[in-house]
Motif scaffolding. Structure first.
Motif, PDB file in Angstrom:
ATOM      1  N   GLU A  32     -10.265   2.399   3.576  1.00 41.29           N
ATOM      2  CA  GLU A  32      -9.285   3.363   3.075  1.00 41.29           C
ATOM      3  C   GLU A  32      -9.242   3.379   1.551  1.00 41.29           C
ATOM      4  O   GLU A  32      -9.048   4.444   0.947  1.00 41.29           O
ATOM      5  CB  GLU A  32      -7.897   3.041   3.642  1.00 41.29           C
ATOM      6  N   LEU A  33      -9.431   2.219   0.936  1.00 35.24           N
ATOM      7  CA  LEU A  33      -9.465   2.185  -0.528  1.00 35.24           C
ATOM      8  C   LEU A  33     -10.722   2.881  -1.055  1.00 35.24           C
ATOM      9  O   LEU A  33     -10.663   3.627  -2.032  1.00 35.24           O
ATOM     10  CB  LEU A  33      -9.412   0.737  -1.024  1.00 35.24           C
ATOM     11  N   ALA A  34     -11.846   2.636  -0.389  1.00 34.30           N
ATOM     12  CA  ALA A  34     -13.107   3.253  -0.825  1.00 34.30           C
ATOM     13  C   ALA A  34     -13.041   4.776  -0.710  1.00 34.30           C
ATOM     14  O   ALA A  34     -13.587   5.500  -1.559  1.00 34.30           O
ATOM     15  CB  ALA A  34     -14.271   2.705  -0.007  1.00 34.30           C
ATOM     16  N   LEU A  35     -12.359   5.264   0.331  1.00 31.22           N
ATOM     17  CA  LEU A  35     -12.238   6.711   0.541  1.00 31.22           C
ATOM     18  C   LEU A  35     -11.041   7.311  -0.203  1.00 31.22           C
ATOM     19  O   LEU A  35     -10.791   8.516  -0.098  1.00 31.22           O
ATOM     20  CB  LEU A  35     -12.102   7.003   2.040  1.00 31.22           C
ATOM     21  N   LYS A  36     -10.299   6.445  -0.904  1.00 30.66           N
ATOM     22  CA  LYS A  36      -9.130   6.861  -1.695  1.00 30.66           C
ATOM     23  C   LYS A  36      -8.047   7.508  -0.827  1.00 30.66           C
ATOM     24  O   LYS A  36      -7.353   8.429  -1.254  1.00 30.66           O
ATOM     25  CB  LYS A  36      -9.562   7.807  -2.827  1.00 30.66           C
ATOM     26  N   ARG A  37      -7.908   6.984   0.378  1.00 30.40           N
ATOM     27  CA  ARG A  37      -6.830   7.441   1.252  1.00 30.40           C
ATOM     28  C   ARG A  37      -5.573   6.607   1.075  1.00 30.40           C
ATOM     29  O   ARG A  37      -4.480   7.014   1.472  1.00 30.40           O
ATOM     30  CB  ARG A  37      -7.288   7.397   2.708  1.00 30.40           C
ATOM     31  N   ILE A  90       0.841  -1.200   0.000  1.00 31.27           N
ATOM     32  CA  ILE A  90       0.000   0.000   0.000  1.00 31.27           C
ATOM     33  C   ILE A  90       0.874   1.247   0.000  1.00 31.27           C
ATOM     34  O   ILE A  90       2.010   1.235   0.476  1.00 31.27           O
ATOM     35  CB  ILE A  90      -0.957   0.027   1.206  1.00 31.27           C
ATOM     36  N   ALA A  91       0.312   2.318  -0.561  1.00 30.31           N
ATOM     37  CA  ALA A  91       1.016   3.596  -0.625  1.00 30.31           C
ATOM     38  C   ALA A  91       0.020   4.723  -0.490  1.00 30.31           C
ATOM     39  O   ALA A  91      -1.198   4.543  -0.688  1.00 30.31           O
ATOM     40  CB  ALA A  91       1.775   3.715  -1.942  1.00 30.31           C
ATOM     41  N   SER A  92       0.525   5.893  -0.149  1.00 32.94           N
ATOM     42  CA  SER A  92      -0.296   7.104  -0.193  1.00 32.94           C
ATOM     43  C   SER A  92      -0.616   7.413  -1.656  1.00 32.94           C
ATOM     44  O   SER A  92       0.215   7.170  -2.544  1.00 32.94           O
ATOM     45  CB  SER A  92       0.481   8.259   0.432  1.00 32.94           C
ATOM     46  N   PRO A  93      -1.797   7.939  -1.954  1.00 32.31           N
ATOM     47  CA  PRO A  93      -2.122   8.293  -3.344  1.00 32.31           C
ATOM     48  C   PRO A  93      -1.142   9.294  -3.954  1.00 32.31           C
ATOM     49  O   PRO A  93      -1.031   9.381  -5.181  1.00 32.31           O
ATOM     50  CB  PRO A  93      -3.530   8.895  -3.229  1.00 32.31           C
ATOM     51  N   SER A  94      -0.424  10.048  -3.120  1.00 30.56           N
ATOM     52  CA  SER A  94       0.537  11.033  -3.633  1.00 30.56           C
ATOM     53  C   SER A  94       1.931  10.440  -3.852  1.00 30.56           C
ATOM     54  O   SER A  94       2.839  11.143  -4.325  1.00 30.56           O
ATOM     55  CB  SER A  94       0.637  12.213  -2.664  1.00 30.56           C
ATOM     56  N   HIS A  95       2.125   9.182  -3.528  1.00 31.44           N
ATOM     57  CA  HIS A  95       3.441   8.551  -3.721  1.00 31.44           C
ATOM     58  C   HIS A  95       3.743   8.436  -5.217  1.00 31.44           C
ATOM     59  O   HIS A  95       2.838   8.152  -6.015  1.00 31.44           O
ATOM     60  CB  HIS A  95       3.448   7.166  -3.073  1.00 31.44           C
ATOM     61  N   ALA A 152       0.597   5.652   9.114  1.00 33.02           N
ATOM     62  CA  ALA A 152       1.942   6.087   8.730  1.00 33.02           C
ATOM     63  C   ALA A 152       2.092   6.174   7.220  1.00 33.02           C
ATOM     64  O   ALA A 152       2.724   7.103   6.698  1.00 33.02           O
ATOM     65  CB  ALA A 152       2.982   5.135   9.313  1.00 33.02           C
ATOM     66  N   VAL A 153       1.508   5.219   6.514  1.00 34.60           N
ATOM     67  CA  VAL A 153       1.575   5.250   5.046  1.00 34.60           C
ATOM     68  C   VAL A 153       0.785   6.439   4.505  1.00 34.60           C
ATOM     69  O   VAL A 153       1.240   7.135   3.595  1.00 34.60           O
ATOM     70  CB  VAL A 153       1.054   3.920   4.452  1.00 34.60           C
ATOM     71  N   MET A 154      -0.385   6.701   5.075  1.00 37.54           N
ATOM     72  CA  MET A 154      -1.170   7.862   4.644  1.00 37.54           C
ATOM     73  C   MET A 154      -0.425   9.163   4.909  1.00 37.54           C
ATOM     74  O   MET A 154      -0.604  10.145   4.187  1.00 37.54           O
ATOM     75  CB  MET A 154      -2.537   7.859   5.350  1.00 37.54           C
ATOM     76  N   ALA A 155       0.431   9.162   5.931  1.00 32.97           N
ATOM     77  CA  ALA A 155       1.227  10.350   6.249  1.00 32.97           C
ATOM     78  C   ALA A 155       2.489  10.425   5.395  1.00 32.97           C
ATOM     79  O   ALA A 155       3.345  11.282   5.647  1.00 32.97           O
ATOM     80  CB  ALA A 155       1.594  10.347   7.725  1.00 32.97           C
ATOM     81  N   GLU A 156       2.613   9.518   4.418  1.00 32.69           N
ATOM     82  CA  GLU A 156       3.722   9.512   3.461  1.00 32.69           C
ATOM     83  C   GLU A 156       5.066   9.218   4.111  1.00 32.69           C
ATOM     84  O   GLU A 156       6.108   9.718   3.684  1.00 32.69           O
ATOM     85  CB  GLU A 156       3.779  10.843   2.692  1.00 32.69           C
TER      86      GLU A 156
END
Length: 312
Positions: free
Chosen positions: A250-255, A169-174, A232-236
């Motif tokens: 988290e996937l449904a909310l696109k986090r 898993i990764a942050s969408p901004s990764h 932690a992953v969401m916090a990049e």
């Protein structure tokens, strides 16, 4: 040796509270009465049960061994009592489950569905890390455990009931999150990962997977809960490897996003684990059978392509 069930109960209480006084209060006895019973047991076996240093006590080797048997005897008596109740036609029973923290994301659905079929069931649920799961099995303090990789050398029976895919898993901004093509596994070699503690089944599986591919998992931070890894992953702070069962919201909310990585997911399985030869009362036996029959149809996870193919 003529040790009574009452004395074994007193031993368990003293260990639980680490105090003669507190054990006496819990058992509605006096402190001198508890102390006397412990001394009588020590005279019976000819060895000290506790080591004493001032007012502090700790289990001696003989006490630790006797405690193990005391817990087994109590468990067997509880099972016998439930069997007698069922023979009398009582439509109720107890179920004690212990499960990995990751399983807590889907297990309530199983328990709720089971309780609908067996409304008289009284369910006790403990959530523990791998060390806690093995302790519960070794000490026979639970009916069964729900966990990923079953232990070896612990005199247990393990039954697979559902797949457990581990994904990256990764942050969408990764930077890797927007990559359309299949990502080579070696590209992850320099990426920092947020990982579980060393005893975790997920951590063990991930490190073994990387080693088989002649790579090393780069550890950035260590967390003892999947929820902490996701945050932690969401916090990049890095990438994570988690069970697909844990990230539906988290996937449904696109986090979070699941990266399309070569040779992923790591396919593991969920198991019901219990001591070899354990005789279940009706409710635990019914739950085990219910899970084996219905788990895969009750638990919905995000569809995932198992054998990824490179795309143009």
């Amino acid at each position: 040796m003529n040790i009574t069930l009452k004395q074994l109960k007193i031993l368990e209480a003293v260990v639980e509270f680490n105090s003669y006084t507190d054990a006496a209060k819990a058992l509605f006895m006096t402190q001198p009465a508890v102390s006397m019973q412990i001394k009588q047991m020590e005279m019976q076996i000819g060895l000290p049960l506790f080591e004493r240093e001032g007012k502090q006590i700790s289990l001696a080797e003989a006490g630790s061994e006797l405690l193990h048997y005391a817990r087994n005897i109590r468990q067997q008596l509880e099972e016998a009592a439930l069997m007698i109740e069922e023979l009398k036609g009582l439509k109720r029973g107890k179920l004690h489950l212990t499960m990995a923290s990751t399983a807590n994301y889907f297990a309530p659905q199983l328990i709720a569905a089971f309780h609908h079929e067996y409304p008289g069931a009284q369910v006790t649920l403990d959530v523990a890390n791998r060390t806690g799961l093995l302790d519960a099995l070794d000490n026979n303090t639970t009916d069964m455990v729900i966990m990923g990789k079953p232990p070896k050398g612990h005199n247990v029976t393990a039954i697979r009931f559902m797949d457990n895919p581990l994904v990256v898993i990764a942050s969408p901004s990764h930077p890797l999150a927007t990559q359309k093509r299949l990502i080579p596994l070696k590209q992850l070699a320099d990426e920092p990962f947020i990982v579980r503690e060393r005893a975790s089944g997920t951590r063990i599986a991930a490190e073994k997977f990387f080693a088989v591919h002649n790579l090393q998992l780069t550890t950035g931070m260590e967390m003892n809960r999947s929820e902490a890894i996701k945050q932690a992953v969401m916090a990049e702070l890095g990438l994570g490897i988690v069970s697909l069962h844990t990230i539906e919201m988290e996937l449904a909310l696109k986090r979070l996003v699941v990266l399309k990585i070569e040779d992923f997911p790591i396919m593991r399985q969920w198991h019901i684990v219990h001591r070899n030869g354990k005789r279940f009362a009706a409710i635990p036996e019914a739950f085990k059978n219910y899970v084996l029959e219905h788990a895969e149809s009750l638990i919905n996870i995000v569809p995932l392509e198992i054998n990824h193919k490179d795309t143009p």
